[in-house]
Design a protein around this motif. Structure first.
Motif, PDB file in Angstrom:
ATOM      1  N   LYS A 197       0.828  -1.417  -0.239  1.00 44.82           N
ATOM      2  CA  LYS A 197       0.096  -0.035   0.183  1.00 44.82           C
ATOM      3  C   LYS A 197       0.922   1.371   0.129  1.00 44.82           C
ATOM      4  O   LYS A 197       0.562   2.166  -0.833  1.00 44.82           O
ATOM      5  CB  LYS A 197      -0.953  -0.073   1.086  1.00 44.82           C
ATOM      6  CG  LYS A 197      -1.929   1.184   1.209  1.00 44.82           C
ATOM      7  CD  LYS A 197      -3.046   1.132   1.883  1.00 44.82           C
ATOM      8  CE  LYS A 197      -3.953   2.202   1.830  1.00 44.82           C
ATOM      9  NZ  LYS A 197      -5.194   2.046   2.429  1.00 44.82           N
ATOM     10  N   ALA A 198       1.880   1.162   0.727  1.00 40.32           N
ATOM     11  CA  ALA A 198       2.785   2.507   0.999  1.00 40.32           C
ATOM     12  C   ALA A 198       3.266   2.891  -0.844  1.00 40.32           C
ATOM     13  O   ALA A 198       3.506   4.059  -0.863  1.00 40.32           O
ATOM     14  CB  ALA A 198       3.924   2.156   1.793  1.00 40.32           C
ATOM     15  N   LEU A 199       3.705   1.834  -1.357  1.00 38.97           N
ATOM     16  CA  LEU A 199       3.848   2.244  -2.888  1.00 38.97           C
ATOM     17  C   LEU A 199       2.734   2.469  -3.741  1.00 38.97           C
ATOM     18  O   LEU A 199       2.854   3.385  -4.507  1.00 38.97           O
ATOM     19  CB  LEU A 199       4.926   1.020  -3.474  1.00 38.97           C
ATOM     20  CG  LEU A 199       5.336   1.214  -4.804  1.00 38.97           C
ATOM     21  CD1 LEU A 199       6.253   2.468  -4.821  1.00 38.97           C
ATOM     22  CD2 LEU A 199       6.204  -0.127  -5.346  1.00 38.97           C
ATOM     23  N   ALA A 200       1.746   1.688  -3.403  1.00 41.07           N
ATOM     24  CA  ALA A 200       0.676   1.828  -4.416  1.00 41.07           C
ATOM     25  C   ALA A 200       0.025   3.269  -4.330  1.00 41.07           C
ATOM     26  O   ALA A 200      -0.479   3.835  -5.468  1.00 41.07           O
ATOM     27  CB  ALA A 200      -0.608   0.847  -3.940  1.00 41.07           C
ATOM     28  N   VAL A 201       0.139   3.767  -2.992  1.00 40.34           N
ATOM     29  CA  VAL A 201      -0.838   5.234  -3.002  1.00 40.34           C
ATOM     30  C   VAL A 201       0.354   6.387  -3.506  1.00 40.34           C
ATOM     31  O   VAL A 201      -0.262   7.456  -4.132  1.00 40.34           O
ATOM     32  CB  VAL A 201      -1.014   5.608  -1.498  1.00 40.34           C
ATOM     33  CG1 VAL A 201      -2.066   4.655  -0.893  1.00 40.34           C
ATOM     34  CG2 VAL A 201       0.230   5.773  -0.629  1.00 40.34           C
ATOM     35  N   ASN A 202       1.635   5.944  -3.776  1.00 45.05           N
ATOM     36  CA  ASN A 202       2.343   6.936  -4.366  1.00 45.05           C
ATOM     37  C   ASN A 202       2.512   6.625  -6.043  1.00 45.05           C
ATOM     38  O   ASN A 202       2.325   7.827  -6.813  1.00 45.05           O
ATOM     39  CB  ASN A 202       3.779   6.733  -3.940  1.00 45.05           C
ATOM     40  CG  ASN A 202       4.046   7.468  -2.685  1.00 45.05           C
ATOM     41  OD1 ASN A 202       4.334   8.600  -2.671  1.00 45.05           O
ATOM     42  ND2 ASN A 202       4.009   6.544  -1.437  1.00 45.05           N
ATOM     43  N   LEU A 203       2.272   5.396  -6.449  1.00 45.38           N
ATOM     44  CA  LEU A 203       2.163   5.090  -7.896  1.00 45.38           C
ATOM     45  C   LEU A 203       0.714   5.661  -8.278  1.00 45.38           C
ATOM     46  O   LEU A 203       0.831   6.110  -9.676  1.00 45.38           O
ATOM     47  CB  LEU A 203       2.356   3.785  -8.159  1.00 45.38           C
ATOM     48  CG  LEU A 203       3.443   3.179  -7.838  1.00 45.38           C
ATOM     49  CD1 LEU A 203       3.530   1.566  -8.253  1.00 45.38           C
ATOM     50  CD2 LEU A 203       4.682   3.725  -8.888  1.00 45.38           C
ATOM     51  N   SER A 204      -0.059   5.733  -7.543  1.00 51.56           N
ATOM     52  CA  SER A 204      -1.571   6.326  -7.960  1.00 51.56           C
ATOM     53  C   SER A 204      -1.196   7.784  -8.301  1.00 51.56           C
ATOM     54  O   SER A 204      -1.875   8.181  -9.341  1.00 51.56           O
ATOM     55  CB  SER A 204      -2.373   5.722  -6.813  1.00 51.56           C
ATOM     56  OG  SER A 204      -3.557   6.552  -7.193  1.00 51.56           O
ATOM     57  N   ASP A 205      -0.274   8.327  -7.572  1.00 50.97           N
ATOM     58  CA  ASP A 205      -0.152   9.866  -8.117  1.00 50.97           C
ATOM     59  C   ASP A 205       0.376   9.978  -9.486  1.00 50.97           C
ATOM     60  O   ASP A 205       0.143  10.946 -10.165  1.00 50.97           O
ATOM     61  CB  ASP A 205       0.653  10.577  -6.807  1.00 50.97           C
ATOM     62  CG  ASP A 205      -0.131  10.892  -5.844  1.00 50.97           C
ATOM     63  OD1 ASP A 205      -1.438  11.378  -5.880  1.00 50.97           O
ATOM     64  OD2 ASP A 205       0.337  10.536  -4.688  1.00 50.97           O
TER      65      ASP A 205
END
Ligand code: ADP
Ligand code: MG
Length: 321
Positions: A66-74
């Motif tokens: 999740k920590a990476l997913a929320v950043n990749l979402s940006d």
């Protein structure tokens, strides 16, 4: 107990893929990245704090994802291609099992999207995960928030609201019984829509990722673009995990839920078919949910066009409870 350097060497150091944008990864004072010629660097940071963004005791592998997913979402919401990311990690203790599981979740998602970990910082402290992502996009193709124009259609990817149901359930809200698997998955394993963001370059006029609730996030596009909008609440795709909820609650979660990490975007009505084609190319369903108008503000209506009284309230960490 392993030292800081042993943890980094064992769990966070891998050779960057040859031929990518990373000239130098973990291990020096800085990483060196070369964005493709003519493209701008797209940079974003998101922090996850225990007890604030996730429940204490959350599975570390899910947390890594999740920590990476929320950043990749940006990056997805900007139409940017991922180049690399850094990880700043504060840990209460050097718990090797925890770090191994966290790294597994983190690097599995990184591999899925071919984005290497290029550096970071590791320290003792209350559990806190901060990732910065670096991507690239041609400046004229970036999916900014300020490009929506009157007449544009408003779209959203995937389904909304399931993560909010998971949060309510985990908070012990007695109205909702057991946590449905599909809702837990949406909360813990959001899938960043990078392929869709790339496919929408040159087609969408504005985009944002839905992290704080659809209406609140759409309002950011409206403000930045100087326009208003009408949204058909009955068209907004609510997650199948919400099927057992009554209609007002299902609608409230879909419109204002938060933690969805879908893309909300606008595109000229004449590009309707191109949007459908881009979504097909990316393999992500998209739904037209409204239209951009002149003026300011946001009106929510039902399928017959009757106005609905739905408060648009974006999540705000500093709001009074
Ligand atoms: P400095 O003190 O020069 O900033 P550090 O000792 O903090 O260096 O880090 C050594 C190397 O390990 C650097 O290349 C840094 O980017 C990397 N690094 C530190 N922590 C992490 C981490 N959690 N994930 C990835 N790389 C990390
Ligand atoms: Mg350092």
């Amino acid at each position: 107990m392993p030292s800081e350097f042993e943890l980094i060497a064992r769990h966070f150091t891998r050779a960057p893929p040859a031929g990518g944008a990373v000239l130098l990864g973990v291990g020096d004072d800085c990483a060196l990245l070369t964005p493709p010629a003519g493209e701008a660097l797209a940079v974003s940071t998101d922090m996850l704090v225990e007890g604030r963004h996730f429940f204490p005791g959350t599975d570390p592998e899910a947390l890594g994802h999740k920590a990476l997913a929320v950043n990749l979402s940006d990056l997805a919401a900007m139409g940017a291609r991922p180049l690399g990311f850094t990880l700043a990690l504060a840990l209460p203790a050097a718990d090797e099992d925890w770090v191994a599981a966290f790294a597994r979740g983190l690097l599995a998602l990184a591999d899925t999207h071919a984005i290497p970990l290029v550096g970071g910082d590791t320290t003792r402290g209350p559990l806190n995960l901060c990732i910065s992502v670096f991507g690239s996009v041609a400046p004229a193709q970036a999916l900014r928030r300020d490009g929506a124009r009157p007449g544009d259609e408003i779209w959203v990817s995937g389904e909304l609201g399931a993560a909010r149901l998971a949060v309510e359930t985990l908070n012990g809200n007695a109205d909702f019984g057991a946590l449905p698997d599909a809702a837990a998955l949406r909360l813990h394993r959001p899938q960043p829509r990078l392929g869709l963001g790339l496919a929408l370059r040159g087609i969408a006029s504005a985009a944002i990722d839905v992290s704080d609730g659809l209406l609140g996030d759409l309002a950011h596009i409206l403000e930045r673009s100087g326009v208003s909008a009408v949204v058909d609440a009955d068209a907004v795709p609510a997650g199948s995990a919400l099927a057992s909820l009554d209609r007002p609650r299902r609608q409230a979660f879909a419109l204002n839920g938060g933690d969805d990490y879908e893309l909300c975007f606008t595109a000229p009505a004449g590009r309707h078919q191109q949007v459908i084609a881009a979504a097909g190319e990316a393999g992500v369903p998209v739904t037209r949910i409204g239209r951009i108008l002149h003026g300011s503000g946001l009106q929510v209506v039902d399928a017959t066009g009757q106005p609905l009284a739905v408060a648009s309230r974006s999540f705000d960490h500093f709001a009074e409870p």
